[in-house]
Motif scaffolding. Structure first.
Motif, PDB file in Angstrom:
ATOM      1  N   HIS A 219     -46.263  30.513-176.651  1.00 24.53           N
ATOM      2  CA  HIS A 219     -45.670  31.565-175.822  1.00 24.53           C
ATOM      3  C   HIS A 219     -45.568  32.875-176.585  1.00 24.53           C
ATOM      4  CE1 HIS A 219     -43.759  29.112-172.446  1.00 24.53           C
ATOM      5  NE2 HIS A 219     -44.207  28.175-173.268  1.00 24.53           N
ATOM      6  N   LYS A 221     -42.745  36.213-176.606  1.00 27.02           N
ATOM      7  CA  LYS A 221     -41.416  36.607-176.118  1.00 27.02           C
ATOM      8  C   LYS A 221     -40.881  37.738-176.987  1.00 27.02           C
ATOM      9  CE  LYS A 221     -37.170  34.452-174.386  1.00 27.02           C
ATOM     10  NZ  LYS A 221     -37.508  34.575-172.961  1.00 27.02           N
ATOM     11  N   ARG A 274     -49.861  28.761-173.312  1.00 31.88           N
ATOM     12  CA  ARG A 274     -49.299  28.070-172.154  1.00 31.88           C
ATOM     13  C   ARG A 274     -49.693  28.728-170.838  1.00 31.88           C
ATOM     14  NH1 ARG A 274     -47.105  23.120-170.791  1.00 31.88           N
ATOM     15  NH2 ARG A 274     -45.533  23.330-169.160  1.00 31.88           N
ATOM     16  N   HIS A 275     -49.741  30.073-170.811  1.00 31.46           N
ATOM     17  CA  HIS A 275     -49.921  30.785-169.557  1.00 31.46           C
ATOM     18  C   HIS A 275     -51.251  31.544-169.543  1.00 31.46           C
ATOM     19  CE1 HIS A 275     -45.356  30.521-169.678  1.00 31.46           C
ATOM     20  NE2 HIS A 275     -45.729  29.809-168.632  1.00 31.46           N
ATOM     21  N   ARG A 278     -51.945  35.289-170.485  1.00 35.51           N
ATOM     22  CA  ARG A 278     -51.859  35.739-171.874  1.00 35.51           C
ATOM     23  C   ARG A 278     -53.162  35.503-172.648  1.00 35.51           C
ATOM     24  NH1 ARG A 278     -48.844  33.332-175.330  1.00 35.51           N
ATOM     25  NH2 ARG A 278     -48.601  35.230-176.578  1.00 35.51           N
ATOM     26  N   GLY A 337     -43.824  26.884-177.821  1.00 33.51           N
ATOM     27  CA  GLY A 337     -42.642  27.013-176.972  1.00 33.51           C
ATOM     28  C   GLY A 337     -41.371  26.653-177.702  1.00 33.51           C
ATOM     29  N   ILE A 343     -36.917  29.538-175.189  1.00 35.91           N
ATOM     30  CA  ILE A 343     -38.036  28.979-174.425  1.00 35.91           C
ATOM     31  C   ILE A 343     -37.759  27.510-174.136  1.00 35.91           C
ATOM     32  CG2 ILE A 343     -40.508  28.493-174.394  1.00 35.91           C
ATOM     33  CD1 ILE A 343     -40.856  30.955-176.230  1.00 35.91           C
TER      34      ILE A 343
END
Length: 414
Positions: A219, A221, A274-275, A278, A337, A343
């Motif tokens: 991730h 952040k 993860r996403h 990104r 994460g 997260i």
């Protein structure tokens, strides 16, 4: 609630143009998909991980359906919706409409039971299912240490909500105590549903002679990227003596992406954000670091296919649904994460099932029950990762399994 929905529409409209939300927000807050008439076992799961954890339950339930019965699976995220369509082709799959739409959306449909997962506590679906005489359940329920104070502040609301839930299967004794303090009744400690999963390999890749390390479910952040932090530790551990950038070498490296001069038996490192939104950001950030250190650029799996891409020393997995296939041939997994606060960590059961060496960060408050069922998982702060990578690691394994029979029986009992 209708007033709040109406007031939020302009903001939601502009937000819906972001890649992450361009389908889900429109289907949830603006034009919900029509639900065909039928008799439904309704299951709701939020996102990718929760949808995947339902495989055993849904396959078992499908085998016992009467001719006029269907499984309705609702989700709230695009990744969850995409995975649900891939895993459950015989189910009716749709985004969960916002609560203002629910009474109209369910009009004329028969709900046999409603099953919510984890922390997906939606009052209107529960209220409508209750009015239709459906059995209501919450499975895999959890309340993390971090979120528990927020639940307590709205205890009056959750007391009302839990009065509509007839049976709760939770992950741990701590979760049971917290849920009961909020008004939940008929709560049973079952364990984490993900322990009942048998990870499925959909594509069998061939392992290379060099070890494969998978940096999974990472991730970003607060302007920090786990991929960047982990790559820096990898460079410090494996490439410190071999990263003397010169302008000539960097130019050659960028052009040919050669890796002939890397140390022998150096692992190949595959990054799996993860996403999907990104992927480009991660590619740009990691390539900048690799170029600076005179190392080959990332090879994207979408460019050459996964099997061919594995020959490169640094790889970007820019697709979803492949991690189990890669865990099956991986030597080591660094599970993301978990290295940045707030997260909550990701599921360690899948890599542990394949007995990989396993490393995680300390921020795993959403997965504590799962990590307690894993042996030989190394948990460390990001600052200590370099040292961990330089020491021998043991293969991880699972110490507990679950039988989902009780949950299936509860879903089917009316």
């Amino acid at each position: 609630m209708c007033v709040a929905h109406f007031c939020a529409l302009p903001f939601l409209f502009f937000l819906s143009f972001k890649q992450k939300y361009n389908t889900s927000l429109k289907k949830r807050f603006f034009i919900p998909a029509l639900l065909p008439k039928g008799r439904y076992y309704w299951i709701h799961a939020c996102s990718f991980g929760e949808v995947r954890s339902l495989q055993n339950i849904i396959s078992t339930l499908e085998n016992s359906l009467a001719a006029n019965q269907k499984i309705l699976l609702t989700t709230t995220t695009q990744t969850g919706f995409t995975l649900a369509n891939k895993l459950y082709p015989n189910c009716t799959i749709t985004y969960l409409p916002f609560e203002s739409f629910i009474p109209f959306w369910l009009k004329g449909k028969e709900i046999i039971s409603l099953t919510l997962t984890e922390a997906e506590l939606w009052l209107m679906p529960l209220f409508c299912a209750h009015l239709k005489g459906a059995k209501t359940l919450l499975i895999n329920a959890r309340i993390s240490t971090r979120s528990y104070p927020r639940y307590l502040r709205f205890c009056f609301f959750y007391t009302r909500l839990f009065s509509t839930i007839q049976k709760v299967f939770c992950q741990s004794q701590t979760d049971k105590e917290r849920l009961e303090s909020l008004g939940a009744q008929n709560v049973e400690v079952f364990g984490n549903l993900k322990l009942a999963e048998i990870p499925q390999v959909s594509t069998h890749y061939t392992a290379l002679n060099t070890p494969l390390w998978v940096i999974a479910s990472t991730h970003g952040k607060n302007n920090q990227s786990e991929e960047v932090l982990i790559l820096k530790s990898i460079l410090e551990s494996f490439f410190k003596k071999n990263t003397r950038p010169t302008s000539q070498c960097i130019a050659q490296n960028t052009e040919k992406n050669s890796h002939q001069n890397l140390p022998k038996n150096t692992p190949h490192f595959l990054f799996a954000p993860r996403h999907p939104e990104r992927f480009l950001e991660v590619e740009q950030k990691l390539n900048k670091i690799l170029t600076t250190n005179n190392l080959p650029l990332l090879q994207k799996t979408s460019a050459q296919g996964i099997q061919n891409a594995l020959n490169a020393p640094f790889i970007l997995l820019d697709s979803l649904g492949e991690l189990n296939n890669l865990y099956a041939i991986a030597d080591t997994v660094i599970l993301g994460g978990s290295f940045l606060p707030n997260i909550g960590g990701h599921n360690p059961i899948e890599p542990a099932y394949f007995h990989t060496k396993l490393i995680s960060g300390p921020y795993i408050f959403n997965q504590e029950a799962l990590f307690s069922s894993i042996k030989n998982c190394v948990i460390c702060e990001i600052e200590a990762l370099t040292k961990v990578l330089q020491n021998p690691l043991k293969n991880s394994y699972i110490t507990q399994n679950l039988d989902i029979t009780k949950i299936i029986q509860s879903i089917k009992e009316s």
